[in-house]
Structures are given as structure tokens and as C-alpha cells.
Design a protein around this motif. Structure first.
Motif, PDB file in Angstrom:
ATOM      1  N   LEU A 144       0.863  -1.259  -0.093  1.00  0.00           N
ATOM      2  CA  LEU A 144       0.101  -0.301   0.028  1.00  0.00           C
ATOM      3  C   LEU A 144       0.881   1.366  -0.032  1.00  0.00           C
ATOM      4  O   LEU A 144       0.307   2.514  -0.242  1.00  0.00           O
ATOM      5  CB  LEU A 144      -0.909  -0.040   1.163  1.00  0.00           C
ATOM      6  N   ASN A 145       1.983   1.093   0.091  1.00  0.00           N
ATOM      7  CA  ASN A 145       2.762   2.205   0.644  1.00  0.00           C
ATOM      8  C   ASN A 145       3.235   3.133  -0.866  1.00  0.00           C
ATOM      9  O   ASN A 145       2.889   4.404  -0.944  1.00  0.00           O
ATOM     10  CB  ASN A 145       4.141   1.817   0.964  1.00  0.00           C
ATOM     11  N   GLN A 146       3.181   2.427  -2.186  1.00  0.00           N
ATOM     12  CA  GLN A 146       3.489   3.068  -3.394  1.00  0.00           C
ATOM     13  C   GLN A 146       2.208   3.455  -3.550  1.00  0.00           C
ATOM     14  O   GLN A 146       2.093   4.708  -4.431  1.00  0.00           O
ATOM     15  CB  GLN A 146       4.049   1.990  -4.160  1.00  0.00           C
ATOM     16  N   LEU A 147       0.960   2.789  -3.490  1.00  0.00           N
ATOM     17  CA  LEU A 147      -0.225   3.184  -3.814  1.00  0.00           C
ATOM     18  C   LEU A 147      -0.567   4.615  -3.150  1.00  0.00           C
ATOM     19  O   LEU A 147      -1.024   5.386  -3.640  1.00  0.00           O
ATOM     20  CB  LEU A 147      -1.385   2.192  -3.517  1.00  0.00           C
ATOM     21  N   SER A 148      -0.286   4.801  -1.757  1.00  0.00           N
ATOM     22  CA  SER A 148      -0.444   5.905  -0.804  1.00  0.00           C
ATOM     23  C   SER A 148       0.497   7.113  -1.655  1.00  0.00           C
ATOM     24  O   SER A 148      -0.365   8.389  -1.832  1.00  0.00           O
ATOM     25  CB  SER A 148       0.002   5.605   0.464  1.00  0.00           C
ATOM     26  N   ILE A 149       1.499   6.915  -1.993  1.00  0.00           N
ATOM     27  CA  ILE A 149       2.322   7.792  -2.625  1.00  0.00           C
ATOM     28  C   ILE A 149       1.597   8.153  -3.863  1.00  0.00           C
ATOM     29  O   ILE A 149       1.489   9.394  -4.140  1.00  0.00           O
ATOM     30  CB  ILE A 149       3.873   7.401  -2.961  1.00  0.00           C
ATOM     31  N   SER A 150       1.349   7.425  -4.703  1.00  0.00           N
ATOM     32  CA  SER A 150       0.629   7.900  -5.935  1.00  0.00           C
ATOM     33  C   SER A 150      -0.736   8.637  -5.617  1.00  0.00           C
ATOM     34  O   SER A 150      -1.030   9.611  -6.371  1.00  0.00           O
ATOM     35  CB  SER A 150       0.554   6.487  -6.839  1.00  0.00           C
ATOM     36  N   TYR A 151      -1.421   8.124  -4.754  1.00  0.00           N
ATOM     37  CA  TYR A 151      -2.659   8.717  -4.516  1.00  0.00           C
ATOM     38  C   TYR A 151      -2.497  10.037  -4.134  1.00  0.00           C
ATOM     39  O   TYR A 151      -3.190  11.099  -4.473  1.00  0.00           O
ATOM     40  CB  TYR A 151      -3.369   7.979  -3.257  1.00  0.00           C
ATOM     41  N   ASN A 152      -1.426  10.456  -2.960  1.00  0.00           N
ATOM     42  CA  ASN A 152      -1.245  11.790  -2.765  1.00  0.00           C
ATOM     43  C   ASN A 152      -0.749  12.870  -3.847  1.00  0.00           C
ATOM     44  O   ASN A 152      -1.256  13.801  -3.689  1.00  0.00           O
ATOM     45  CB  ASN A 152      -0.153  11.722  -1.471  1.00  0.00           C
ATOM     46  N   LYS A 153       0.041  12.171  -4.879  1.00  0.00           N
ATOM     47  CA  LYS A 153       0.302  12.912  -5.775  1.00  0.00           C
ATOM     48  C   LYS A 153      -0.859  13.337  -6.613  1.00  0.00           C
ATOM     49  O   LYS A 153      -0.866  14.331  -7.071  1.00  0.00           O
ATOM     50  CB  LYS A 153       1.456  12.023  -6.628  1.00  0.00           C
ATOM     51  N   MET A 154      -1.951  12.339  -6.768  1.00  0.00           N
ATOM     52  CA  MET A 154      -2.795  12.781  -7.651  1.00  0.00           C
ATOM     53  C   MET A 154      -3.709  13.790  -6.776  1.00  0.00           C
ATOM     54  O   MET A 154      -4.190  14.634  -7.579  1.00  0.00           O
ATOM     55  CB  MET A 154      -3.872  11.381  -7.706  1.00  0.00           C
ATOM     56  N   LEU A 155      -3.808  13.639  -5.543  1.00  0.00           N
ATOM     57  CA  LEU A 155      -4.653  14.793  -4.840  1.00  0.00           C
ATOM     58  C   LEU A 155      -3.891  16.147  -5.169  1.00  0.00           C
ATOM     59  O   LEU A 155      -4.584  17.132  -5.275  1.00  0.00           O
ATOM     60  CB  LEU A 155      -4.688  14.324  -3.290  1.00  0.00           C
ATOM     61  N   GLU A 156      -2.615  16.166  -5.086  1.00  0.00           N
ATOM     62  CA  GLU A 156      -1.995  17.411  -5.446  1.00  0.00           C
ATOM     63  C   GLU A 156      -2.339  18.015  -6.688  1.00  0.00           C
ATOM     64  O   GLU A 156      -2.643  19.131  -6.792  1.00  0.00           O
ATOM     65  CB  GLU A 156      -0.203  17.217  -5.174  1.00  0.00           C
TER      66      GLU A 156
END
Length: 382
Positions: A144-156
Motif C-alpha cells: 500500500l505504500n506505493q499506492l499511498s504515494i501515488s494517491y497523494n500525488k494525484m490529490l496534489e
């Protein structure tokens, strides 16, 4: 299986696997038990001619000849019963073991998938107004770590896109406001003086320009309001009953002109939010209910508290809204009846602004047709 949660899928698959293993183990043990029991029975029943040869793998039982037949019969019955009992107990044990394994797997998989469930709930709470508060912290789960990073970048990226969109709307509205104000001023000056040389065509043209300029001015003001929703403080304690009374008083002249009866049925309930925005929300809903109502109809505004939620409803006696268009009416510039909307002076942004106000107050809005006639807008605030 397509609509099952991942946790239930893992549970069912694991339970089936455990059941297969237990079943195979039970069959294996059962076959071996039967084999050895049958061997014992064969050994007892055997009548070897050479009893002097001793075989360490065989057991010899000395029974008087007159009791041998009775013993063999009873022993055979006992062996058969033992096999049946052993089969039942083995199947029962494997079934209980499979169920226990399924329950354990359910809770274990639930605990293992908790980060994914939290991730899903966090995504469901995402709205354009709270992107900055929807970030997911990095965790120790590599999956989930990489998914969280990608999700946060998408939010930005989404946050930046919404920011640019709001900025563009505000800038465009500001730029349009100045020339519209100049045009409105010139038209007012023109209309304030007499022009005896104007023919009917010129008067109609001036009237059309005046009407459209006023309409554009309303549209620009609404766009500015929508772009500035995020900057307005929402920490005021609002007495809904008093606010509704104020709105109805302001709209009473329009209601009298249309022959509409305004009814207020509000309890003494309070709401934390922006007094300006909630006023605009109620004003827009009641104004629409008056404009699109029949002469002699009624508009009823109620406010009650139910299960720690404030329910604000605006009910009219008009034509109602087709089921397939109930969601589209909140789209900017969407109109059910374009000719009538323009005749009534609407710009197509009133309900879009209502929905945005509801969103920034973390509420929800429902639309439903009444049993007899008309429409009810229900706004629910936490």
C-alpha cells in the motif's frame, strides 16, 4: 463473486482450502483405520494350519471351539460399528475444524486488510473542498505504500487543477464585471433621457441590450460568489427559523405577484456555518419554488432536527421534475425549460450554487417529487 468484498473472497477461498485438506486427511485416516481393523478381523478369523510358525506381525487369540462362532459374530459386529462411528466422528471433526478455520481466517484477513479498508474510506470522503485533508500517510505495508504515494500525488494535481479553475473563474468574472458595469451605466444614462427620434426597432434593440446586460451581470455576480465560497468563514451559529423568516419576507413581493402562498414551519434549530451562504441557499430554493409554481400554489419551508441532523426542506406545488433529470438540474447552466427560464430572468446557476453551498457545509441535498404535484428539495446538514 463479482460483488463480494475482498475479505469475504479470501475467507471463502481459505475455508474451501481448509475443507479440502481436512477432507483429504479424514479420508486418508479413515482408509488406514479400516485397513488395520479389517486386518485385525482377518487375523482373528484366520485358521492357519501351521500354528507353530510364529509371525511377529500377527496376533493369535485362543478361544474354545464351542465359543468360536459366537465370538466371531460379535467381533465382526463390533468392528463394523467401530468403522461407522469412526467415519461419523471424523467427518464431524473435519467440519468443525473447517468452520473454525473459516472464522479465524475471516478475522485474520479483516485485520490484514484494515489498511486497505481505511484507504477506501479515505477515498470516499474526498471532495473538491477537502483535498488537502484527504492525504494518506505512508505506512509499513509495502503493497500500500506505493499506492499511498501515488494517491497523494494525484490529490496534489487535482488540488492544483481545482485551484486554477477557481482562479480562472474569478479572474474571468472580474474582467467581465468592469465592461458590463460600463455598459450598464451607459444604458442607464441613455434610458434616463428622451430620444424622440427612436423608432420602434431602436427601442426594441435598446430594451434587448438592457435585459441581456442585466442577465450577464447576474451571471458574473453568481460566478464570483461560487469562486469565493472557500474563503468565507463557516463558524457562525445560525438560527434557521429566523433566517427562513427573513428570506420569506424578502421574497413576499415576488410571491404576491405570482399569487403564491408562503408557509414557514421551522423548529428552533441551530446550524454552524456561514449566515450569508445559508441565506443564499434558502433564498435560491424558495425563489425557484415561487417562479416555477402555479398561480395560487404554495411554497412550504420546514426545518427539523432528526438524529443529530438538521433537515431543511422546500416544498412547492409546481409541475415536478422528471426522474432522469433530478441530478442534472444542479449542473451549471442546465435548464428544464429554456424559454421559460429566460422569461423568468434566470441565469442557470442558482441550483449549482446551492449544491456548492451544501458541499462546503458537509451536507447533502435530495430531490423528490411529491405524491400529488410539485417538488421537494431536502437539505441535510450534520
Amino acid at each position: 463473486m463479482k460483488k463480494m468484498s475482498l475479505q469475504w473472497r479470501l475467507t471463502i477461498i481459505t475455508t474451501l482450502l481448509i475443507a479440502m485438506i481436512c477432507g483429504s486427511l479424514t479420508i486418508f485416516i479413515y482408509k488406514n483405520g479400516v485397513y488395520y481393523i479389517d486386518s485385525l478381523q482377518n487375523t482373528v478369523d484366520a485358521k492357519s494350519e501351521d500354528n507353530n510358525e510364529k509371525n511377529p506381525d500377527e496376533i493369535y487369540i485362543s478361544i474354545p471351539d464351542e465359543e468360536w462362532n459366537n465370538f466371531a459374530k460379535n467381533f465382526s459386529i463390533q468392528v463394523y460399528n467401530n468403522k461407522a462411528d469412526y467415519k461419523k466422528s471424523s467427518l464431524l471433526f473435519s467440519t468443525l475444524l473447517s468452520l473454525l478455520g473459516g472464522v479465524i481466517t475471516f478475522f485474520i484477513s479483516g485485520h490484514a486488510l484494515k489498511p486497505l479498508c481505511d484507504f477506501s474510506k479515505k477515498i470516499e470522503e474526498v471532495q473538491a473542498q477537502n483535498l488537502s485533508n484527504s492525504r494518506i500517510e505512508e505506512n509499513n505495508f509495502s503493497e500500500l505504500n506505493q499506492l499511498s504515494i501515488s494517491y497523494n500525488k494525484m490529490l496534489e494535481r487535482l488540488s492544483e487543477a481545482f485551484k486554477l479553475q477557481r482562479q480562472f473563474t474569478a479572474n474571468a468574472a472580474h474582467e467581465l464585471r468592469t465592461p458590463l458595469a460600463v455598459m450598464q451605466l451607459q444604458i442607464d444614462l441613455y434610458n434616463s433621457s428622451k430620444h424622440p427620434d427612436n423608432d420602434t426597432s431602436a427601442q426594441q434593440t435598446i430594451s434587448m441590450i438592457t435585459e441581456q446586460t442585466e442577465r450577464l451581470g447576474k451571471m458574473v455576480r453568481t460566478l464570483l460568489d461560487m469562486s469565493e465560497l472557500q474563503t468565507i468563514a463557516r463558524d457562525e451559529e445560525i438560527a434557521i427559523s429566523a433566517l427562513v423568516e427573513e428570506v420569506l419576507a424578502d421574497l413576499e413581493p415576488l410571491a404576491q405577484e405570482k399569487g403564491i402562498n408562503l408557509i414557514e414551519k421551522c423548529d428552533n434549530v441551530l446550524l454552524m456555518g456561514s449566515d450569508i451562504l445559508i441565506y443564499r441557499l434558502v433564498y435560491n430554493l424558495v425563489e425557484n419554488a415561487i417562479k416555477y409554481n402555479f398561480s395560487g400554489g404554495t411554497v412550504t419551508v420546514t426545518a427539523t432536527q432528526q438524529n443529530s441532523q438538521l433537515h431543511l426542506t422546500v416544498e412547492d406545488t409546481g409541475n415536478g421534475i422528471p426522474e432522469e433529470l433530478k441530478e442534472r438540474i444542479f449542473e451549471p447552466f442546465f435548464r428544464l425549460d429554456k424559454s421559460r427560464s429566460r422569461e423568468l430572468g434566470g441565469v442557470g446557476l442558482g441550483l449549482a450554487l446551492v449544491r456548492e453551498i451544501v458541499r462546503v457545509h458537509n451536507g447533502s441535498i435530495l430531490v423528490k417529487n411529491n405524491a400529488n404535484s410539485g417538488t421537494t428539495f431536502e437539505v441535510i446538514f450534520p
